[in-house]
Design an enzyme around this catalytic site. Structure first.
Site, short mmCIF file in Angstrom:
data_model
loop_
_atom_site.label_atom_id
_atom_site.label_comp_id
_atom_site.label_asym_id
_atom_site.label_seq_id
_atom_site.Cartn_x
_atom_site.Cartn_y
_atom_site.Cartn_z
N HIS A 96 0.85 -1.20 0.00
CA HIS A 96 0.00 0.00 0.00
C HIS A 96 0.88 1.25 0.00
CE1 HIS A 96 -2.85 3.07 1.16
NE2 HIS A 96 -3.78 2.26 0.69
N GLU A 166 -3.81 1.46 -7.67
CA GLU A 166 -4.12 2.54 -6.73
C GLU A 166 -3.23 3.75 -7.04
OE1 GLU A 166 -6.41 1.27 -3.16
OE2 GLU A 166 -4.37 1.69 -2.55
N GLY A 172 -7.18 9.01 -0.64
CA GLY A 172 -7.28 9.75 0.62
C GLY A 172 -7.97 11.10 0.50
N GLY A 236 -10.98 2.69 0.77
CA GLY A 236 -10.44 3.20 2.02
C GLY A 236 -11.53 3.83 2.87
#
Ligand code: PGA
Length: 259
Positions: A96, A166, A172, A236
């Site tokens: 990640h 990603e 985020g 997320g």
């Protein structure tokens, strides 16, 4: 047809086991009834064992957010693949970008992947470029990541790998936007091509499960499933909101039913 794979990465939340159960329960309740979707929740490792006692079927299972490349060595603070398997996790995220930002390299991710593949665990390998512009540098960055991580694996091993595209710039609360489905499709195409080149065959490259992650929400999920060239998501923020995550699961089920 393979089920769609919807993975929730809770990152470093919530703060208590009680809250973790509260988020898990409604997700599991919905996931249990879906025929075309497999749901994976990746909570902080301290909650795995407890949530593991609540797992009832393959429709809603657990994953770890990371594992060590090593087993049976003294590593303060690390968690090993056999430990997470024993806690009933069946998946493990590796690579990640939030871990890479703290120094994890492609070589480390490659080592972790090989460890995971020696256990009955499914690896979810995150890759993605830091910047997307017209220079084409993103393609080189992505190719290098994928090559370093998967080169040398056999067809049988690669068939077990889930790749999560990603793009770092889309992840985020600071992200200005998610990727577009066509940006996602292009990147997943690049990833599949590298795998095909490595294996000198297209079969596994085309059938591997690819996920998209980066600001996925109930509103944009359908576009990605229709045009993104992917078979699921790594979610997320929206995975900590049980209502939103359940909606994403339902969008996926409806889409899979139609196709
Ligand atoms: P986000 O995170 O959905 O909150 O953008 C995605 C991820 O980090 O996997």
């Amino acid at each position: 047809m393979k089920k769609l794979l919807i993975v929730g990465n809770w990152k470093m939340a919530p703060n208590t086991a009680k809250e973790a159960v509260k988020i898990w329960k409604p997700i599991q309740k919905t996931a249990h009834n879906l025929k075309h979707v497999e749901t994976v929740i990746c909570p902080p490792a301290v909650y795995l064992a407890h949530l593991g006692t609540l797992v009832t079927d393959r429709n809603c299972v657990l994953g770890a957010q990371d594992v060590s490349a090593d087993t049976d060595v003294p590593h303060t603070g690390e968690i090993s693949a056999p430990m997470v398997f024993d806690a009933r996790a069946r998946y493990a995220i590796i690579g990640h970008s939030e871990r890479r930002a703290r120094g994890e390299t492609d070589e480390t991710v490659a080592a972790k992947l090989r460890t995971i593949l020696s256990y009955p665990l499914s690896p979810i390998v995150c890759v993605g470029e830091s910047v997307r512009d017209d220079s084409g540098a993103w393609v080189r960055e992505l190719k290098k990541q994928v090559k370093t991580i998967v080169s040398g694996l056999t067809e049988v091993q690669l068939a077990r790998v889930v790749i999560a595209y990603e793009p770092i710039w889309a992840i985020g609360s600071k992200a200005k936007r998610s990727a577009t489905p066509s940006e996602c499709r292009d990147a997943v195409g690049v990833i599949r091509q590298i795998v095909a080149d490595i294996l000198k065959s297209d079969t596994v490259a085309q059938s591997m499960t690819a996920l998209y992650g980066g600001s996925v929400n109930p509103e944009n999920a359908i576009e990605f499933l229709q045009d993104g060239g992917i078979q699921g998501f790594l979610v997320g923020r929206a995975s900590l909101d049980a209502k939103a995550f359940v909606q994403i699961l339902k969008v996926a089920e409806t889409k899979a039913k139609k196709s």
